[in-house]
Design a protein around this motif. Structure first.
Motif, mmCIF file in Angstrom:
data_model
loop_
_atom_site.group_PDB
_atom_site.id
_atom_site.type_symbol
_atom_site.label_atom_id
_atom_site.label_comp_id
_atom_site.label_asym_id
_atom_site.label_seq_id
_atom_site.Cartn_x
_atom_site.Cartn_y
_atom_site.Cartn_z
ATOM 1 N N CYS A 131 0.832 -1.209 0.000
ATOM 2 C CA CYS A 131 0.000 0.000 0.000
ATOM 3 C C CYS A 131 0.868 1.261 0.000
ATOM 4 O O CYS A 131 1.824 1.375 0.753
ATOM 5 C CB CYS A 131 -0.908 -0.008 1.233
ATOM 6 S SG CYS A 131 -1.878 1.491 1.393
ATOM 7 N N GLU A 132 0.504 2.206 -0.858
ATOM 8 C CA GLU A 132 1.261 3.465 -0.953
ATOM 9 C C GLU A 132 0.727 4.515 0.013
ATOM 10 O O GLU A 132 1.391 5.496 0.302
ATOM 11 C CB GLU A 132 1.157 4.026 -2.385
ATOM 12 C CG GLU A 132 1.933 3.232 -3.408
ATOM 13 C CD GLU A 132 3.445 3.383 -3.249
ATOM 14 O OE1 GLU A 132 3.911 4.504 -3.039
ATOM 15 O OE2 GLU A 132 4.143 2.344 -3.327
ATOM 16 N N HIS A 133 -0.505 4.342 0.457
ATOM 17 C CA HIS A 133 -1.119 5.350 1.336
ATOM 18 C C HIS A 133 -1.801 4.662 2.521
ATOM 19 O O HIS A 133 -3.032 4.584 2.579
ATOM 20 C CB HIS A 133 -2.164 6.175 0.555
ATOM 21 C CG HIS A 133 -1.577 6.914 -0.591
ATOM 22 N ND1 HIS A 133 -0.642 7.916 -0.431
ATOM 23 C CD2 HIS A 133 -1.755 6.788 -1.932
ATOM 24 C CE1 HIS A 133 -0.283 8.380 -1.607
ATOM 25 N NE2 HIS A 133 -0.938 7.708 -2.545
ATOM 26 N N PRO A 134 -1.000 4.171 3.465
ATOM 27 C CA PRO A 134 -1.596 3.411 4.568
ATOM 28 C C PRO A 134 -2.586 4.221 5.400
ATOM 29 O O PRO A 134 -3.413 3.642 6.107
ATOM 30 C CB PRO A 134 -0.391 3.006 5.431
ATOM 31 C CG PRO A 134 0.823 3.333 4.659
ATOM 32 C CD PRO A 134 0.458 4.274 3.562
ATOM 33 N N ASP A 135 -2.544 5.532 5.293
ATOM 34 C CA ASP A 135 -3.475 6.349 6.078
ATOM 35 C C ASP A 135 -4.801 6.562 5.354
ATOM 36 O O ASP A 135 -5.702 7.212 5.859
ATOM 37 C CB ASP A 135 -2.833 7.714 6.371
ATOM 38 C CG ASP A 135 -2.404 8.413 5.076
ATOM 39 O OD1 ASP A 135 -1.994 7.707 4.130
ATOM 40 O OD2 ASP A 135 -2.506 9.652 5.009
ATOM 41 N N LYS A 136 -4.931 5.997 4.151
ATOM 42 C CA LYS A 136 -6.156 6.227 3.371
ATOM 43 C C LYS A 136 -6.999 4.949 3.311
ATOM 44 O O LYS A 136 -6.547 3.867 3.672
ATOM 45 C CB LYS A 136 -5.789 6.622 1.934
ATOM 46 C CG LYS A 136 -4.893 7.847 1.837
ATOM 47 C CD LYS A 136 -5.748 9.081 1.690
ATOM 48 C CE LYS A 136 -4.991 10.312 1.295
ATOM 49 N NZ LYS A 136 -4.111 10.865 2.300
ATOM 50 N N ALA A 137 -8.235 5.104 2.822
ATOM 51 C CA ALA A 137 -9.101 3.935 2.619
ATOM 52 C C ALA A 137 -9.175 3.655 1.113
ATOM 53 O O ALA A 137 -8.953 4.546 0.296
ATOM 54 C CB ALA A 137 -10.487 4.222 3.166
ATOM 55 N N ILE B 253 -2.164 4.099 -10.483
ATOM 56 C CA ILE B 253 -3.149 3.205 -9.865
ATOM 57 C C ILE B 253 -2.478 2.441 -8.720
ATOM 58 O O ILE B 253 -1.256 2.425 -8.588
ATOM 59 C CB ILE B 253 -3.808 2.217 -10.870
ATOM 60 C CG1 ILE B 253 -2.772 1.282 -11.485
ATOM 61 C CG2 ILE B 253 -4.603 2.947 -11.931
ATOM 62 C CD1 ILE B 253 -3.411 0.175 -12.302
ATOM 63 N N CYS B 254 -3.285 1.783 -7.920
ATOM 64 C CA CYS B 254 -2.795 1.115 -6.714
ATOM 65 C C CYS B 254 -1.980 -0.138 -7.069
ATOM 66 O O CYS B 254 -2.481 -1.026 -7.769
ATOM 67 C CB CYS B 254 -3.997 0.728 -5.853
ATOM 68 S SG CYS B 254 -3.551 -0.420 -4.552
ATOM 69 N N PRO B 255 -0.753 -0.265 -6.566
ATOM 70 C CA PRO B 255 0.063 -1.441 -6.897
ATOM 71 C C PRO B 255 -0.499 -2.744 -6.335
ATOM 72 O O PRO B 255 -0.409 -3.792 -6.982
ATOM 73 C CB PRO B 255 1.421 -1.151 -6.248
ATOM 74 C CG PRO B 255 1.326 0.162 -5.596
ATOM 75 C CD PRO B 255 -0.047 0.707 -5.752
ATOM 76 N N TYR B 256 -1.109 -2.645 -5.160
ATOM 77 C CA TYR B 256 -1.615 -3.873 -4.546
ATOM 78 C C TYR B 256 -2.746 -4.475 -5.396
ATOM 79 O O TYR B 256 -2.731 -5.662 -5.729
ATOM 80 C CB TYR B 256 -2.104 -3.581 -3.125
ATOM 81 C CG TYR B 256 -2.710 -4.777 -2.449
ATOM 82 C CD1 TYR B 256 -1.925 -5.879 -2.124
ATOM 83 C CD2 TYR B 256 -4.074 -4.818 -2.150
ATOM 84 C CE1 TYR B 256 -2.475 -6.990 -1.516
ATOM 85 C CE2 TYR B 256 -4.631 -5.930 -1.538
ATOM 86 C CZ TYR B 256 -3.832 -7.013 -1.224
ATOM 87 O OH TYR B 256 -4.393 -8.119 -0.629
ATOM 88 N N TYR B 257 -3.682 -3.612 -5.788
ATOM 89 C CA TYR B 257 -4.806 -4.151 -6.564
ATOM 90 C C TYR B 257 -4.416 -4.417 -8.020
ATOM 91 O O TYR B 257 -5.017 -5.284 -8.673
ATOM 92 C CB TYR B 257 -6.043 -3.249 -6.427
ATOM 93 C CG TYR B 257 -6.593 -3.366 -5.027
ATOM 94 C CD1 TYR B 257 -7.243 -4.534 -4.623
ATOM 95 C CD2 TYR B 257 -6.386 -2.385 -4.075
ATOM 96 C CE1 TYR B 257 -7.693 -4.687 -3.329
ATOM 97 C CE2 TYR B 257 -6.832 -2.529 -2.769
ATOM 98 C CZ TYR B 257 -7.486 -3.686 -2.406
ATOM 99 O OH TYR B 257 -7.924 -3.858 -1.120
ATOM 100 N N SER C 205 -6.044 8.553 -4.003
ATOM 101 C CA SER C 205 -5.936 8.956 -5.412
ATOM 102 C C SER C 205 -5.614 7.762 -6.312
ATOM 103 O O SER C 205 -5.914 7.772 -7.498
ATOM 104 C CB SER C 205 -4.861 10.022 -5.559
ATOM 105 O OG SER C 205 -3.629 9.496 -5.102
ATOM 106 N N LEU C 206 -5.008 6.707 -5.736
ATOM 107 C CA LEU C 206 -4.654 5.546 -6.567
ATOM 108 C C LEU C 206 -5.850 4.604 -6.783
ATOM 109 O O LEU C 206 -5.764 3.652 -7.558
ATOM 110 C CB LEU C 206 -3.479 4.784 -5.948
ATOM 111 C CG LEU C 206 -2.188 5.589 -5.805
ATOM 112 C CD1 LEU C 206 -1.085 4.756 -5.186
ATOM 113 C CD2 LEU C 206 -1.730 6.118 -7.165
ATOM 114 N N ALA C 207 -6.940 4.870 -6.059
ATOM 115 C CA ALA C 207 -8.175 4.100 -6.288
ATOM 116 C C ALA C 207 -9.081 4.843 -7.279
ATOM 117 O O ALA C 207 -9.927 4.238 -7.940
ATOM 118 C CB ALA C 207 -8.912 3.885 -4.968
HETATM 119 S S1 SF4 Z 1 -6.118 1.791 -2.897
HETATM 120 FE FE1 SF4 Z 1 -4.081 0.905 -2.677
HETATM 121 S S2 SF4 Z 1 -2.736 2.594 -2.191
HETATM 122 FE FE2 SF4 Z 1 -4.820 3.296 -1.844
HETATM 123 S S3 SF4 Z 1 -5.215 2.892 0.318
HETATM 124 FE FE3 SF4 Z 1 -5.942 1.100 -0.800
HETATM 125 S S4 SF4 Z 1 -4.171 -0.320 -0.815
HETATM 126 FE FE4 SF4 Z 1 -3.391 1.708 -0.257
#
Ligand code: SF4
Length: 756
Positions: free
Chosen positions: A275-281, A324-328, A288-290
């Motif tokens: 996750c690039e933004h652990p403080d976000k949902a 975009i989000c690397p995890y997804y 922004s990556l979602a």
């Molecule tokens: S969409 Fe990806 S980067 Fe953004 S909070 Fe969720 S896991 Fe982290």
């Protein structure tokens, strides 16, 4: 070149748009989903046909699937979607996807039955209230056909590229040569067995010593078998991240030896690491990556597949280049990868991604289970659950708790108090999860489901944490059986504490076999390999391997002359003899060190015992350097500990058997010249282990060995395996306990050892 795609996969590819949205949406379980479908089908008239198989071609593309139901009298085709909570909470882009699926089914049905028009109905079925909401549209066959053609066109270029990739890949794999000039000792035997098991579509357990190149020796034969067996994917499953790195290194080696090999390999890493933004949902309004994830996914996907080795760094680079989000993104790339390297839980856990996709996409997969001796414990954890009364109390007292949750949580609390009264001991085994308590838990979980679906953006970590634990507990309670134990325990508090210890209700899985059986059954073939898989029956019983699982014990490349194994016959490390054992242990360790100075590892059964011996040793032999494993060591501290053992250092590293330094570490040559093992490794005798012993006795008739002896000796052999890592290593091993003389214990030690 033809290509087959499922309706669902086609639409997920072509019709998904907009944001990634993983805001809380309570999802029905698989059973609830099936029950919902059955409920809707049963409510329809006599002419209703459920589960209608449909297929059709567009050029070289074969599209197929099963529509949920067709009512000939009404000329209505239905697609049923089950949900929980609020109908309005179903995201718009999910509905668009549902319509796309239904329209494709509609086109296939019209073409097959020569219909001129058709009514399409999306049936949304709320599980809790058993309420249907129908969205209906009338379409002509012509418009549906145009929609179908449009989806196929969008997918066709990708499908052609995928079909070409597969054909070039298979031709290259057929011609692939082993990446080294020759096989190492034992490596050919392992590789041939893996290849044969892939051809036979069977499971294989392979006990293979360290140093023979197991990773390449298992991946290579599966790659060779892939074209003939029409394997879609190879899943390399590991217990630890170090195993992932080894697998990726082996794949890199294969690429080095065959630079044009068009093999796509993907590394899956945990969300908290990617996750690039652990403080976000994970939804567009927060991260922004979602935002616009599905709009930018096609370009990212195309950029990714040409990179071949998609390890964590490459996936991150591609994802961030496309915002975009690397995890997804990595989860999306599973579909387009040939080899996937990830933790065990991606295939074996309750809701495992790779297993779910294998089922849904009907992939033909081959599994490689690395360091497979770890799977018993890991799987037990996956299918166990616990809830603590303390966390319920804390939640109940939380300021700002929603009023609608107060009553259900209070009801559960009362049930818990009743349970505490009935079972006042420190540890009590129960016959099963008490009905009234479980009923209260389910009602509380239902109330939280309703609350969270009404307030999907509300961030309440304590509530969500409790909720997910409650759901998992309720799920495991539904599956409760002889394979698991249920107990109420109260962990001891410090003597200074005035609090009454809070109880914890646990479901402890003992035999994961009933859960894992279907996982092994879903794979075309599976190889479980490790340096310690003895006795085979122990693993096959507990893991639920098929009856026809093959077994090989790969010859060791090491000779008895490389390792002096000595048993200290007059030392007992039994709990009651520990104090008395100190002089003899210290004397033996010092004598060995003086005779042959260098680096040694000394293993003990617990931190307390380690401290006892280390303190006395340092007092008596201050001239010998000593390093001690701490109770809690960060990954960095562990690295620092290992880095002290250099080819030029001399000293004794004290460690706990079964801890971070007793397996998965590599200290070749002079970095380690010997080990002392002052324990038989037997797990502690305590109420939980004793209940496990009784249950394993009932189920498998080998309670003591399955609970104590085999897990203990497995740890001893793993720890001893740190000494000889290469054919040029030499060293000494001191087994410091009189019980190492027993024949039943010796039978579990490697055959190549010569015990003096
Ligand atoms: S969409 Fe990806 S980067 Fe953004 S909070 Fe969720 S896991 Fe982290």
């Amino acid at each position: 070149m033809s290509y087959t795609v499922a309706v669902r996969a086609l639409c997920e590819f072509t019709a998904k748009q907009g944001d990634l949205d993983l805001r809380f949406t309570p999802a029905p379980s698989a059973q609830e989903g099936m029950a919902g479908h059955a409920w809707v089908a049963a409510s329809r008239g006599a002419g209703y046909q459920a589960e209608v198989p449909l297929a059709g071609w567009h050029g070289d593309l074969l599209v197929r699937g099963r529509a949920d139901g067709y009512d000939e009298g009404l000329n209505r085709l239905e697609e049923i979607k089950t949900y929980k909570g609020s109908f309005d909470a179903i995201p718009e882009n999910h509905r668009l996807l549902h319509w796309a699926q239904l329209k494709v089914y509609g086109a296939l049905l019209c073409a097959e039955r020569g219909l001129a028009e058709l009514e399409l109905a999306l049936v949304y079925f709320e599980i809790g209230l058993q309420k249907q909401t129908l969205l209906k549209e009338l379409h002509t066959a012509e418009s549906l056909q145009a929609f179908f053609a449009q989806q196929c066109e969008r997918f066709a270029a990708w499908a052609a590229q995928e079909a070409a990739h597969r054909s070039v890949r298979d031709a290259a794999l057929a011609a692939l040569r082993f990446p080294h000039d020759e096989f190492r000792h034992g490596q050919r035997q392992l590789a041939e067995s893996v290849y044969r098991s892939a051809l036979a579509g069977r499971c294989l357990m392979a006990e293979a010593p360290t140093g023979i190149g197991k990773t390449v020796g298992t991946i290579f034969p599966l790659l060779k078998a892939a074209p003939g067996q029409q394997l879609d994917k190879i899943f390399f499953l590991t217990a630890k991240s170090s195993g992932r790195a080894l697998a990726l290194d082996a794949i890199a080696l294969i690429h080095d030896s065959a630079p044009t090999l068009p093999l796509r390999s993907l590394e899956l890493v945990a969300r908290d690491k990617a996750c690039e933004h652990p403080d976000k949902a994970c939804h567009g309004e927060s991260c922004s990556l979602a935002q616009g994830f599905y709009d930018r996914l096609p370009a990212a996907r195309s950029a990714a597949v040409v990179r071949r080795t998609l390890d964590r760094a490459v996936v991150r680079e591609v994802a961030l280049a496309h915002q975009i989000c690397p995890y997804y993104l990595s989860q999306e790339l599973v579909r387009w990868s040939d080899v996937v390297v990830g933790d065990y839980n991606y295939f074996f856990d309750v809701s495992a991604l790779l297993y779910g996709l294998t089922q849904a996409q009907q992939w033909q997969v081959a599994l490689l289970v690395d360091e497979a001796h770890n799977l018993v414990e890991r799987a037990r954890k996956m299918y166990s659950a616990e809830l603590s009364h303390a966390s319920l109390r804390a939640l109940k007292q939380q300021p700002g708790l929603a009023p609608e949750l107060k009553r259900p949580l209070e009801r559960l609390h009362r049930q818990w108090l009743a349970l505490n009264k009935l079972h006042p001991g420190k540890y009590e085994r129960l016959d099963g999860v008490p009905d009234a308590w479980l009923n209260a838990l389910q009602l509380a979980a239902g109330a939280i489901t309703a609350f969270l679906s009404e307030h999907p953006t509300r961030l309440d970590a304590a509530l969500q944490g409790f909720y997910f634990e409650a759901l998992h507990f309720a799920h495991m309670a539904e599956a409760f059986g002889a394979h698991s134990l249920c107990d109420l325990s109260r962990p001891p508090l410090s003597s200074a504490s005035k609090l009454k210890p809070a109880s914890t209700l646990s479901i402890r899985n003992i035999v994961p076999a009933p859960f894992l059986k279907e996982r092994f059954g879903a794979a075309h073939c599976c190889t479980l390999f490790s340096a310690t898989l003895q006795p085979a029956r122990f693993y096959s019983d507990l893991l639920g391997l098929p009856e026809d699982t093959a077994w090989i014990e790969v010859d060791s490349p090491f000779s008895a002359g490389q390792l002096q194994v000595k048993v200290a016959r007059r030392i007992s490390t039994r709990y009651q003899h520990r104090q008395a054992s100190l002089p003899a242990i210290i004397e033996l360790m010092a004598r060995q060190f003086e005779a042959q100075p260098g680096n040694y590892l000394a293993f003990f059964s617990s931190h307390d015992y380690l401290q006892l011996v280390a303190t006395a040793f340092e007092a008596e032999h201050p001239q010998i350097e000593v390093w001690k494993q701490d109770r809690r060591m960060s990954e960095q501290a562990q690295q620092g500990f290992l880095q002290r053992l250099t080819p030029d250092s001399q000293g004794i590293a004290f460690a706990v058997l079964g801890g971070s330094f007793s397996e998965g570490i590599d200290l070749p040559g002079k970095r380690l010249i010997g080990a002392y093992i002052a324990t038989l490794g037997l797990p502690q005798v305590n109420p939980v282990n004793e209940q496990m012993r009784l249950r394993l006795d009932e189920l498998l008739g080998a309670g003591y060995d399955y609970t104590y002896t085999y897990p203990g000796l497995q740890k001893v052999v793993q720890a001893a395996g740190r000494v000889i890592r290469t054919v040029s290593d030499a060293g000494v091993l001191h087994l410091m306990d009189d019980r190492f003389q027993r024949s039943e214990v010796r039978a579990l030690l490697p055959r190549w050892w010569h015990i003096e």
